[in-house]
Design a protein around this motif. Structure first.
Motif, PDB file in Angstrom:
ATOM      1  N   UNK A 198       0.861  -1.179   0.000  1.00  0.00           N
ATOM      2  CA  UNK A 198       0.000   0.000   0.000  1.00  0.00           C
ATOM      3  C   UNK A 198       0.899   1.231   0.000  1.00  0.00           C
ATOM      4  N   UNK A 199       0.430   2.322  -0.549  1.00  0.00           N
ATOM      5  CA  UNK A 199       1.212   3.550  -0.610  1.00  0.00           C
ATOM      6  C   UNK A 199       1.858   3.860   0.750  1.00  0.00           C
ATOM      7  N   UNK A 200       3.093   4.310   0.695  1.00  0.00           N
ATOM      8  CA  UNK A 200       3.879   4.574   1.913  1.00  0.00           C
ATOM      9  C   UNK A 200       3.161   5.524   2.877  1.00  0.00           C
ATOM     10  N   UNK A 201       2.635   6.629   2.369  1.00  0.00           N
ATOM     11  CA  UNK A 201       1.978   7.609   3.248  1.00  0.00           C
ATOM     12  C   UNK A 201       0.772   6.999   3.960  1.00  0.00           C
ATOM     13  N   UNK A 202       0.033   6.146   3.267  1.00  0.00           N
ATOM     14  CA  UNK A 202      -1.119   5.492   3.888  1.00  0.00           C
ATOM     15  C   UNK A 202      -0.671   4.504   4.955  1.00  0.00           C
ATOM     16  N   UNK A 203       0.416   3.770   4.673  1.00  0.00           N
ATOM     17  CA  UNK A 203       0.938   2.843   5.687  1.00  0.00           C
ATOM     18  C   UNK A 203       1.469   3.602   6.903  1.00  0.00           C
ATOM     19  N   UNK A 204       2.042   4.776   6.674  1.00  0.00           N
ATOM     20  CA  UNK A 204       2.496   5.603   7.809  1.00  0.00           C
ATOM     21  C   UNK A 204       1.309   6.041   8.664  1.00  0.00           C
ATOM     22  N   UNK A 205       0.194   6.399   8.018  1.00  0.00           N
ATOM     23  CA  UNK A 205      -1.014   6.743   8.773  1.00  0.00           C
ATOM     24  C   UNK A 205      -1.477   5.550   9.615  1.00  0.00           C
ATOM     25  N   UNK A 206      -1.409   4.356   9.027  1.00  0.00           N
ATOM     26  CA  UNK A 206      -1.795   3.150   9.761  1.00  0.00           C
ATOM     27  C   UNK A 206      -0.839   2.895  10.929  1.00  0.00           C
ATOM     28  N   UNK A 207       0.450   3.093  10.713  1.00  0.00           N
ATOM     29  CA  UNK A 207       1.430   2.904  11.788  1.00  0.00           C
ATOM     30  C   UNK A 207       1.203   3.931  12.897  1.00  0.00           C
ATOM     31  N   UNK A 208       0.885   5.160  12.527  1.00  0.00           N
ATOM     32  CA  UNK A 208       0.596   6.186  13.543  1.00  0.00           C
ATOM     33  C   UNK A 208      -0.628   5.795  14.369  1.00  0.00           C
ATOM     34  N   UNK A 209      -1.669   5.281  13.719  1.00  0.00           N
ATOM     35  CA  UNK A 209      -2.856   4.816  14.443  1.00  0.00           C
ATOM     36  C   UNK A 209      -2.503   3.637  15.344  1.00  0.00           C
ATOM     37  N   UNK A 210      -1.668   2.748  14.836  1.00  0.00           N
ATOM     38  CA  UNK A 210      -1.187   1.582  15.592  1.00  0.00           C
ATOM     39  C   UNK A 210      -0.455   2.046  16.852  1.00  0.00           C
ATOM     40  N   UNK A 211       0.419   3.027  16.706  1.00  0.00           N
ATOM     41  CA  UNK A 211       1.166   3.570  17.846  1.00  0.00           C
ATOM     42  C   UNK A 211       0.214   4.196  18.858  1.00  0.00           C
TER      43      UNK A 211
END
Length: 172
Positions: A46-59
């Motif tokens: 998945x696009x990097x920026x979207x995965x970063x959003x998911x990682x931020x939510x995960x954190x």
């Protein structure tokens, strides 16, 4: 001297399997999560920026004071436009966190192919390597397939990640 765990992954998407690895890293002062911006072996993500959003939510869901998403891989990628190696990441982090000891955290899947990593011998000479199997076996592929089939994935991911995946129809 602080101890930093460097946990890189595609996080495509982050799962409770990733959480189980993080749960075993409590003895580190800081845990850096590094989503891959461009996979060295060409893995589709998945696009990097979207995965970063998911990682931020995960954190946010994990709510651990020592857990941070690092942008080092993104910064290195923007400089070269080429896939970023673990060796480059650890070298840069060594400069950024000069008074810290770095430990590169990998799962068993990557341990078995570690000899294929760029400068694998140099990595183990310069930094610590910790193979940390997930205690909850959840593959991101299972999550993506579940989303495609419109199955309930709430037991495979954290609450905010689940909400984002469903609401934004990622992977469907």
């Amino acid at each position: 001297m602080s101890k930093i765990a460097v946990f890189g992954s595609a996080f495509n998407p982050p799962s409770v399997g990733h959480k189980s690895v993080i749960d075993s890293l409590t003895h580190f002062d800081q845990v850096l999560l590094l989503p891959s911006i461009s996979h060295a072996w060409g893995k589709q993500m998945l696009d990097y920026d979207l995965r970063c959003e998911l990682v931020d939510a995960f954190i946010q869901d994990l709510n651990l004071s020592n857990l941070v998403r690092s942008t080092v891989e993104e910064e290195l990628y923007k400089q070269s436009g080429e896939p970023v190696t673990t060796f480059e990441v650890l070298s840069q982090l060594e400069q950024d966190y000069g008074n810290s000891t770095l430990t590169f955290v990998i799962g068993p899947d990557n341990l078995f192919k570690f000899n294929k990593f760029y400068k694998a011998d140099d990595i183990v000479k310069r930094w610590s390597l910790l193979c940390c199997p997930d205690k909850v076996s959840v593959r991101s592929t299972d999550i993506r397939n579940g989303l495609k089939k419109q199955n309930d994935i709430s037991s495979l991911v954290t609450e905010k990640v689940c909400q984002m995946l469903v609401e934004k129809s990622y992977y469907t």
